[in-house]
Motif scaffolding. Structure first.
Motif, PDB file in Angstrom:
ATOM      1  N   GLN A 108       0.780  -1.201   0.009  1.00 37.55           N
ATOM      2  CA  GLN A 108      -0.033  -0.014   0.161  1.00 37.55           C
ATOM      3  C   GLN A 108       0.685   1.233  -0.090  1.00 37.55           C
ATOM      4  OE1 GLN A 108      -3.817   0.358   1.919  1.00 37.55           O
ATOM      5  NE2 GLN A 108      -3.148   1.844   3.339  1.00 37.55           N
ATOM      6  N   MET A 109       0.512   2.186  -0.826  1.00 38.69           N
ATOM      7  CA  MET A 109       1.464   3.385  -0.970  1.00 38.69           C
ATOM      8  C   MET A 109       0.657   4.447   0.168  1.00 38.69           C
ATOM      9  SD  MET A 109       1.832   5.763  -4.427  1.00 38.69           S
ATOM     10  CE  MET A 109       2.695   4.348  -5.186  1.00 38.69           C
ATOM     11  N   PRO A 164      -0.391  10.022  -4.086  1.00 36.23           N
ATOM     12  CA  PRO A 164      -0.910   8.658  -4.228  1.00 36.23           C
ATOM     13  C   PRO A 164      -1.768   8.712  -5.422  1.00 36.23           C
ATOM     14  CG  PRO A 164      -0.312   8.678  -2.111  1.00 36.23           C
ATOM     15  CD  PRO A 164      -0.396  10.113  -2.652  1.00 36.23           C
ATOM     16  N   TYR A 214      -1.495   7.739  -8.975  1.00 35.03           N
ATOM     17  CA  TYR A 214      -1.147   6.361  -9.408  1.00 35.03           C
ATOM     18  C   TYR A 214      -2.324   5.719  -9.611  1.00 35.03           C
ATOM     19  CZ  TYR A 214       3.647   7.714  -7.771  1.00 35.03           C
ATOM     20  OH  TYR A 214       4.801   8.236  -7.845  1.00 35.03           O
ATOM     21  N   ARG A 249      -1.430   1.766  -6.114  1.00 39.36           N
ATOM     22  CA  ARG A 249      -1.560   2.297  -4.714  1.00 39.36           C
ATOM     23  C   ARG A 249      -1.695   1.387  -3.855  1.00 39.36           C
ATOM     24  NH1 ARG A 249      -4.831   6.222  -7.220  1.00 39.36           N
ATOM     25  NH2 ARG A 249      -6.853   4.988  -6.429  1.00 39.36           N
ATOM     26  N   ARG A 250      -2.563  -0.018  -4.227  1.00 43.21           N
ATOM     27  CA  ARG A 250      -2.521  -1.184  -3.347  1.00 43.21           C
ATOM     28  C   ARG A 250      -2.615  -2.485  -3.986  1.00 43.21           C
ATOM     29  NH1 ARG A 250      -7.760  -0.561   0.715  1.00 43.21           N
ATOM     30  NH2 ARG A 250      -6.258   1.346   1.401  1.00 43.21           N
ATOM     31  N   SER A 297       6.362   0.645  -4.044  1.00 42.72           N
ATOM     32  CA  SER A 297       6.144   1.859  -3.268  1.00 42.72           C
ATOM     33  C   SER A 297       7.179   2.646  -2.459  1.00 42.72           C
ATOM     34  CB  SER A 297       4.587   1.720  -2.141  1.00 42.72           C
ATOM     35  OG  SER A 297       3.577   1.471  -3.085  1.00 42.72           O
TER      36      SER A 297
END
Length: 808
Positions: free
Chosen positions: A486-487, A536, A539, A544-545, A567
């Motif tokens: 996760q970012m 974020p 992206y 991001r996830r 990330s």
């Protein structure tokens, strides 16, 4: 045979230029031949068609001209600017409800050209305010330009700092939010600093002033929100700091002055002075930029004062080399980042980031960011790691650290801090050390982690945290780890004055497309320190996830040490996502360099409305009232420090089997205690076993709160006045709140042998079993409430206990 009549019509040819006599014979003959060829038997009919077409064209032109003329649309005609009533009527709106979009739509439909300007106001963002260059009914040529003034909502207009407070009152009052004026101390006229300016150079947000009288009495020296920024809390509104002359305290006009002269002045008046460096604007390198207590504070003589002087990128390499040569390089480099503390804002008012110092203990401090909530696992601020910590600790073996890299940690992975660019990274510690497991957005350690006793492990299976013992038969704990990437919000490149951001760009640190976009947005202001914050939202959702099993479906066959979190944007990470946005005038968050910190203005005494702008008033309130205001501010700060939801925990501290029934004791239920920032509190008792006394749900107040030290607060609870009301906290009960980072000194921490002996019934404890919520040195990793202070003074050799509430 050619008819004579046709041969007799040479005059119908088009006129030409005069002919040369030598050519006249042949030319005339050719003309006559051409005319005869052009006019044949249907010549009369052709002329009638041409004439008819000309008539139609003339009629159309005349009609169009008449049509345009009646509407004032001919280029040489003037038309009136529509009235607001007309514009509102066409939109089915009222004048007060018109938006800038609606006005622009109507004006363009009537042939006007439009532009927009924006300003803060008491109207909502997007509302129409006025025309800036014309008035209603004014005559303009068709296609004339009209500038529409659009509301940005409430905010502090650029240029407020440096003006007279009395002049700002009407404008700020029009923002329709509370406006509070606070007094900050400035030198009395005639002192060596009374004519000092506050030339902060370029602040990126016009938050300073270059007016040499900017610190004179009655002048606005700072605002919250910062100068040029929008109001984000309409209940809190706007705070204005006004210079007020005094012969005591730490004058705000020390700002921008030579530290030697300021230190000498303070010492001559009985203060003790130390110095520290802080990143500053180019104009203030080597000059005073802040102090602690803050500039403008009415601190009494004898107070210890820290002066902060401005430094630029040259200090980055110098401090780095000193830190690496020290006995504790990691902690030394952490300490160096404190120079970046401050408020950073975009020039367009679209956002600010605050970097503040957090100190879990007196020897250990780090930066944290307003973009980061407290750690959901431990309840204390999430730190910003400099490159050294990140590369040396968190970019190693994936299984060991939970982050992962494709090679051993190396300082070469980050040529920012360890190169000669003068820049450095500040990175959320959880971005490096945490993974994502679950669907609720909480950051959790995804890697297996030993829990109490070492025999209860947690693993992440298909996005769900599971206990090791609950794994299905045949599942191997070594292969079920399924971390998510996760970012995080906080990944910054810090650029002091004099740093070489171009070198960082040339390394490929920033995304290529982002670099192309930044090229059209202007260069950042190199005279002011700034942050480039990774965004974020630029992206994709997958970037991001994402879960590792989405990228590597067959986890069992994958070498976990080679799978890296993309990330983590250090240049040493081969799978990194390049940073977006790239540096530009629009993407930079600039340091707001003010004589006083805009975030801390509430600590200064309030100025009564009838004294605003009166420079002859040495004190804004009576001494008693100022003391009362200060006490109220300190009380509020204390309430905010301890506020939160606390759950009853048992056992963490010395105890026997004697547990109070119905108030959160074992085998009955649990009490949740909520402490609010206004000083109220509430109890909620949940029964989970019967038969049990149901306890009570009770709401009361903290009648007294006193700060013992930076990590300890004494509190007194109102409790229920009715003795029949069962409550976990009785009437007038005294307790203590111990904040994260406090050293537990009430008794030694139990060793494993001591605890095992107690569990085996071999004696009472003479120590505290607090290892689950302290680090190895006995510092609390969570905030706790000890609800009965009398327990703290008991003889620990007897059958005693005291229970605590743990802040979540």
């Amino acid at each position: 045979m050619t008819q004579p009549a046709q041969m007799a019509q040479p005059a119908q040819t088009m006129p030409t230029a005069p002919m040369n006599p030598a050519e006249s014979g042949t030319t005339m003959g050719a003309a006559a031949t051409a005319a005869a060829s052009a006019v044949g038997a249907g010549g009369h009919k052709t002329r009638r068609i041409v004439a008819a077409i000309l008539v139609v064209v003339l009629v159309l032109v005349a009609g169009t001209a008449t049509f345009l003329g009646m509407r004032g649309m001919l280029p040489w005609q003037s038309v009136p600017v529509p009235s607001l009533d007309q514009l509102a009527g066409k939109q089915g709106a009222t004048v007060d409800s018109l938006t800038a979009d609606q006005v622009e739509q109507e004006l363009r439909s009537e042939g006007f050209q439009t532009t927009r300007s924006q300003q803060y106001s008491g109207k909502s963002a997007g509302a129409f305010l006025a025309f800036s260059n014309v008035s209603e009914g004014q005559q303009l040529r068709h296609g004339g330009l009209i500038d529409i003034v659009e509301s940005l909502g409430p905010g502090v207009p650029s240029g407020t700092v440096g003006t007279q407070a009395a002049d700002s009152k009407q404008t700020l009052a029009g923002m329709n939010v509370p406006v509070t004026y606070r007094a900050v101390v400035t030198s009395v006229p005639g002192s060596s600093f009374s004519s000092a300016g506050t030339d902060s150079g370029s602040t990126g947000t016009d938050a300073g002033s270059t007016d040499p009288s900017a610190a004179t009495p009655g002048t606005v020296v700072a605002t919250y929100p910062a100068d040029g920024q929008p109001v984000t809390d309409t209940d809190k509104g706007i705070t204005v700091a006004v210079a007020t002359q005094s012969d005591t305290g730490i004058p705000v006009d020390y700002y921008g002055q030579d530290p030697d002269a300021v230190e000498a002045d303070l010492e001559s008046r009985g203060y003790t002075v130390t110095r520290k460096a802080k990143f500053g604007t180019k104009a203030n390198v080597g000059k005073v930029v802040a102090s602690d207590p803050a500039l403008g504070t009415a601190a009494a003589a004898g107070t210890s004062v820290t002066l902060y002087y401005g430094v630029d990128s040259q200090t980055v390499a110098t401090d780095r080399d000193k830190a690496l040569a020290s006995s504790d390089p990691a902690r030394a480099i952490y300490a160096n980042t404190m120079k970046a503390a401050g408020l950073y804002c975009k020039t367009d008012g679209s956002g600010c980031i605050t970097l503040t110092q957090a100190c879990p203990d007196s020897d250990y401090c780090f930066l944290t960011s307003s973009q980061l909530d407290p750690d959901s696992n431990y309840g204390y601020p999430i730190g910003l790691d400099p490159c050294y910590i990140a590369q040396g600790t968190c970019m190693g073996d994936l299984k060991a650290t939970g982050a992962g890299t494709d090679k051993a940690a190396s300082w070469d992975d980050s040529p920012l801090l360890f190169g000669d660019t003068g820049t450095f990274e500040l990175v959320s510690s959880r971005q490096i050390a945490y993974g994502y497991c679950g669907t609720d957005g909480d950051w959790k350690y995804w890697k297996r982690e030993t829990m109490s006793g070492g025999d209860s492990w947690q693993v992440c299976v298909n996005g769900q945290v599971q206990d090791y013992h609950s794994l299905a038969d045949g599942q191997n704990a070594d292969t079920v780890d399924d971390p998510g990437y996760q970012m995080d919000d906080a990944w910054y490149v810090y650029v002091p004055v004099g740093a070489d951001i171009k070198a960082v760009e040339d390394m490929g640190y920033f995304d290529t497309d982002a670099m192309s976009q930044a090229a059209s947005q202007g260069e950042p202001d190199s005279d002011t320190p700034y942050l480039i914050a990774r965004d974020p939202s630029l992206y994709t959702d997958q970037q991001r996830r994402q879960y590792k099993h989405d990228v590597f479906p067959d986890l069992a066959s994958v070498d976990m040490t080679t799978n890296v979190n993309p990330s983590i944007a250090f240049l040493g990470n081969h799978a990194r996502y390049a940073v977006k946005p790239a540096p530009s005038a629009q993407s930079a968050y600039y340091l707001v360099e003010n004589p006083t910190d805009p975030n801390n203005l509430a600590s200064f005494p309030q100025i009564p409305d009838d004294q605003i702008g009166d420079p002859s008033v040495p004190d804004s309130k009576s001494s008693d009232q100022q003391q009362a205001d200060q006490a109220a501010a300190e009380r509020q700060t204390a309430f905010e420090a301890i506020a939160g939801t606390y759950n009853y925990q048992f056992p963490y501290f010395t105890f026997t089997s004697e547990i109070p029934s119905g108030v959160g004791g074992a085998d009955c239920g649990t009490t949740t205690l909520t402490l609010n920032s206004d000083g109220s509190y509430s109890e909620s008792f949940t029964v989970y076993s019967q038969p049990c006394d149901p306890g009570a749900n009770y709401t009361g107040t903290i009648t007294d709160i006193q700060k013992v030290d930076d990590q300890t607060y004494d509190v007194t609870f109102s409790g229920p006045s009715d003795a029949s009301v069962k409550s976990a906290i009785s009437q007038g009960q005294k307790g203590q709140v111990w904040l994260t980072g406090r050293k537990v000194t009430e008794a030694p921490v139990c060793t494993a042998d001591q605890w095992n002996q107690m569990e085996a019934g071999q004696g009472n404890l003479t120590c505290n079993q607090v290892s689950d919520i302290t680090d190895d040195s006995g510092l609390l990793e969570k905030t706790v409430l000890v609800p009965d202070v009398s327990d703290l003074n008991k003889d620990l050799t007897g059958p005693n206990y005291f229970y605590v509430y743990l802040r979540q």
